[in-house]
Design a protein around this motif. Sequence first.
Motif, PDB file in Angstrom:
ATOM      1  N   TYR A 273      -7.946   3.218   2.131  1.00  0.00           N
ATOM      2  CA  TYR A 273      -7.309   3.226   0.117  1.00  0.00           C
ATOM      3  C   TYR A 273      -8.159   3.548  -0.571  1.00  0.00           C
ATOM      4  O   TYR A 273      -8.931   2.819  -0.687  1.00  0.00           O
ATOM      5  CB  TYR A 273      -6.376   2.772   0.423  1.00  0.00           C
ATOM      6  CG  TYR A 273      -5.076   1.919   1.538  1.00  0.00           C
ATOM      7  CD1 TYR A 273      -3.633   3.644   1.761  1.00  0.00           C
ATOM      8  CD2 TYR A 273      -5.512   1.592   2.842  1.00  0.00           C
ATOM      9  CE1 TYR A 273      -2.983   3.388   2.927  1.00  0.00           C
ATOM     10  CE2 TYR A 273      -3.818   2.227   3.344  1.00  0.00           C
ATOM     11  CZ  TYR A 273      -3.199   2.889   3.493  1.00  0.00           C
ATOM     12  OH  TYR A 273      -1.982   2.301   4.729  1.00  0.00           O
ATOM     13  N   SER A 274      -7.893   4.227  -1.538  1.00  0.00           N
ATOM     14  CA  SER A 274      -8.535   4.248  -2.410  1.00  0.00           C
ATOM     15  C   SER A 274      -7.889   4.098  -3.610  1.00  0.00           C
ATOM     16  O   SER A 274      -6.392   4.629  -3.656  1.00  0.00           O
ATOM     17  CB  SER A 274      -9.637   5.771  -2.878  1.00  0.00           C
ATOM     18  OG  SER A 274     -10.514   6.083  -1.612  1.00  0.00           O
ATOM     19  N   ILE A 275      -8.702   4.296  -4.522  1.00  0.00           N
ATOM     20  CA  ILE A 275      -7.437   3.878  -6.338  1.00  0.00           C
ATOM     21  C   ILE A 275      -7.967   5.206  -7.316  1.00  0.00           C
ATOM     22  O   ILE A 275      -8.908   5.905  -6.874  1.00  0.00           O
ATOM     23  CB  ILE A 275      -7.931   2.648  -7.207  1.00  0.00           C
ATOM     24  CG1 ILE A 275      -6.997   2.886  -7.907  1.00  0.00           C
ATOM     25  CG2 ILE A 275      -9.651   3.342  -7.716  1.00  0.00           C
ATOM     26  CD1 ILE A 275      -7.355   1.027  -8.601  1.00  0.00           C
ATOM     27  N   THR A 276      -6.607   5.833  -7.487  1.00  0.00           N
ATOM     28  CA  THR A 276      -6.387   6.946  -7.997  1.00  0.00           C
ATOM     29  C   THR A 276      -6.325   6.976  -9.810  1.00  0.00           C
ATOM     30  O   THR A 276      -6.715   5.609 -10.207  1.00  0.00           O
ATOM     31  CB  THR A 276      -5.397   7.670  -8.158  1.00  0.00           C
ATOM     32  OG1 THR A 276      -3.756   6.781  -8.441  1.00  0.00           O
ATOM     33  CG2 THR A 276      -4.687   8.003  -6.288  1.00  0.00           C
ATOM     34  N   LYS A 277      -6.894   7.781 -10.360  1.00  0.00           N
ATOM     35  CA  LYS A 277      -7.594   7.881 -11.994  1.00  0.00           C
ATOM     36  C   LYS A 277      -5.958   6.464 -12.348  1.00  0.00           C
ATOM     37  O   LYS A 277      -5.782   6.726 -13.547  1.00  0.00           O
ATOM     38  CB  LYS A 277      -6.971   9.251 -12.862  1.00  0.00           C
ATOM     39  CG  LYS A 277      -8.310   9.972 -12.469  1.00  0.00           C
ATOM     40  CD  LYS A 277      -8.660  11.249 -12.458  1.00  0.00           C
ATOM     41  CE  LYS A 277      -9.848  12.067 -12.922  1.00  0.00           C
ATOM     42  NZ  LYS A 277      -9.855  12.997 -12.582  1.00  0.00           N
ATOM     43  N   LYS A 278      -4.646   7.724 -11.889  1.00  0.00           N
ATOM     44  CA  LYS A 278      -3.334   6.339 -12.877  1.00  0.00           C
ATOM     45  C   LYS A 278      -3.407   4.795 -12.559  1.00  0.00           C
ATOM     46  O   LYS A 278      -3.085   4.185 -13.230  1.00  0.00           O
ATOM     47  CB  LYS A 278      -2.005   6.992 -11.911  1.00  0.00           C
ATOM     48  CG  LYS A 278      -0.527   6.657 -12.088  1.00  0.00           C
ATOM     49  CD  LYS A 278       0.447   7.614 -12.110  1.00  0.00           C
ATOM     50  CE  LYS A 278       1.738   6.993 -12.279  1.00  0.00           C
ATOM     51  NZ  LYS A 278       2.948   6.955 -11.700  1.00  0.00           N
ATOM     52  N   GLY A 279      -4.265   5.078 -11.658  1.00  0.00           N
ATOM     53  CA  GLY A 279      -4.368   3.155 -10.654  1.00  0.00           C
ATOM     54  C   GLY A 279      -5.225   2.611 -12.081  1.00  0.00           C
ATOM     55  O   GLY A 279      -4.978   1.557 -11.784  1.00  0.00           O
ATOM     56  N   LEU A 280      -5.752   3.442 -12.193  1.00  0.00           N
ATOM     57  CA  LEU A 280      -7.455   2.823 -12.694  1.00  0.00           C
ATOM     58  C   LEU A 280      -7.148   2.903 -14.001  1.00  0.00           C
ATOM     59  O   LEU A 280      -7.589   1.646 -14.094  1.00  0.00           O
ATOM     60  CB  LEU A 280      -8.525   3.710 -12.994  1.00  0.00           C
ATOM     61  CG  LEU A 280      -9.351   4.249 -11.843  1.00  0.00           C
ATOM     62  CD1 LEU A 280     -10.844   4.533 -11.658  1.00  0.00           C
ATOM     63  CD2 LEU A 280     -10.364   1.959 -11.500  1.00  0.00           C
ATOM     64  N   ALA A 281      -6.009   3.417 -15.031  1.00  0.00           N
ATOM     65  CA  ALA A 281      -5.517   3.360 -16.236  1.00  0.00           C
ATOM     66  C   ALA A 281      -4.908   1.818 -16.072  1.00  0.00           C
ATOM     67  O   ALA A 281      -4.889   1.581 -16.660  1.00  0.00           O
ATOM     68  CB  ALA A 281      -4.885   4.726 -16.848  1.00  0.00           C
TER      69      ALA A 281
ATOM     70  N   LEU B 215       1.167  -1.401   0.447  1.00  0.00           N
ATOM     71  CA  LEU B 215      -0.206  -0.202  -0.032  1.00  0.00           C
ATOM     72  C   LEU B 215       1.045   1.349  -0.062  1.00  0.00           C
ATOM     73  O   LEU B 215       0.835   2.407  -0.916  1.00  0.00           O
ATOM     74  CB  LEU B 215      -0.690  -0.014   1.228  1.00  0.00           C
ATOM     75  CG  LEU B 215      -2.284  -0.846   1.510  1.00  0.00           C
ATOM     76  CD1 LEU B 215      -2.561  -1.011   2.152  1.00  0.00           C
ATOM     77  CD2 LEU B 215      -3.458  -0.562   0.244  1.00  0.00           C
ATOM     78  N   GLY B 216       1.988   1.372   0.396  1.00  0.00           N
ATOM     79  CA  GLY B 216       3.242   2.305   0.881  1.00  0.00           C
ATOM     80  C   GLY B 216       3.721   2.996  -0.266  1.00  0.00           C
ATOM     81  O   GLY B 216       3.405   3.708  -1.593  1.00  0.00           O
ATOM     82  N   ARG B 217       3.981   1.954  -1.076  1.00  0.00           N
ATOM     83  CA  ARG B 217       4.471   1.777  -2.807  1.00  0.00           C
ATOM     84  C   ARG B 217       3.132   2.277  -3.406  1.00  0.00           C
ATOM     85  O   ARG B 217       3.988   3.498  -3.878  1.00  0.00           O
ATOM     86  CB  ARG B 217       4.866   0.438  -3.161  1.00  0.00           C
ATOM     87  CG  ARG B 217       6.850  -0.230  -2.639  1.00  0.00           C
ATOM     88  CD  ARG B 217       7.450  -1.208  -3.515  1.00  0.00           C
ATOM     89  NE  ARG B 217       6.566  -2.927  -2.745  1.00  0.00           N
ATOM     90  CZ  ARG B 217       6.413  -2.993  -2.449  1.00  0.00           C
ATOM     91  NH1 ARG B 217       7.603  -2.638  -0.661  1.00  0.00           N
ATOM     92  NH2 ARG B 217       6.199  -4.150  -1.995  1.00  0.00           N
ATOM     93  N   LEU B 218       2.208   1.479  -3.585  1.00  0.00           N
ATOM     94  CA  LEU B 218       0.937   2.382  -4.671  1.00  0.00           C
ATOM     95  C   LEU B 218       0.576   4.005  -4.485  1.00  0.00           C
ATOM     96  O   LEU B 218       0.629   4.743  -5.464  1.00  0.00           O
ATOM     97  CB  LEU B 218      -0.494   1.612  -3.671  1.00  0.00           C
ATOM     98  CG  LEU B 218      -0.128  -0.010  -4.587  1.00  0.00           C
ATOM     99  CD1 LEU B 218      -1.586  -0.698  -4.161  1.00  0.00           C
ATOM    100  CD2 LEU B 218      -0.007  -0.158  -5.826  1.00  0.00           C
ATOM    101  N   LEU B 219       0.834   4.448  -2.529  1.00  0.00           N
ATOM    102  CA  LEU B 219       1.139   5.733  -2.199  1.00  0.00           C
ATOM    103  C   LEU B 219       1.802   6.536  -3.061  1.00  0.00           C
ATOM    104  O   LEU B 219       2.048   7.427  -3.406  1.00  0.00           O
ATOM    105  CB  LEU B 219       1.054   5.672  -1.309  1.00  0.00           C
ATOM    106  CG  LEU B 219      -0.533   5.517   0.001  1.00  0.00           C
ATOM    107  CD1 LEU B 219      -0.184   5.604   1.030  1.00  0.00           C
ATOM    108  CD2 LEU B 219      -1.268   6.149  -0.375  1.00  0.00           C
TER     109      LEU B 219
END
Length: 171
Positions: A76-84, A59-63
Amino acid sequence: MISEWLARVGSSIPRGFSRHYILALLKEKPMTGKEIIDKAIAQTEGRWKPSPGLIYPLLGRLLDDGLAVENDDGRYSITKKGLAIIRDLESLNGIIHKQLDVILRIGNMGAAVATDLVDRVITIGTTLSSNLGAMSRDDRSKYRQFLLSELKKLDEPEKSGRDRKEKVDVE
């Protein structure tokens, strides 16, 4: 065949899977680390029990990579970059599954080719996962286009074989 492959890999959870799994869960809804762990245990009926030592650093790396954000409530929520990234992976996954299905229908030779292909895809996926944060948007776009063009090449022999058959049947 799959059990032999898993024995060679040494784990029932492929390297890089956890990162994508977390992103897929966050796509569904915001979650805490504990909720992610509980969901993994429930979905696998206890066969996979990810530890906090795995989930929280991921999770820290995803942040850090800008793929997720931590909300005020600790979820934690997914960002637009994560959705892409998830959309790209889902697209690639669909293409790969289609190709594997064709290869596996060929029989033993297809199974050997499929096993080799799975090994190669995992290697590529792992490399891509670990380097995504360092890649520029342009680099990711070029890499995605390369992968898609290579996968399309796998369809070409199948298409040309169908075209030849159709021509023979028509004549």
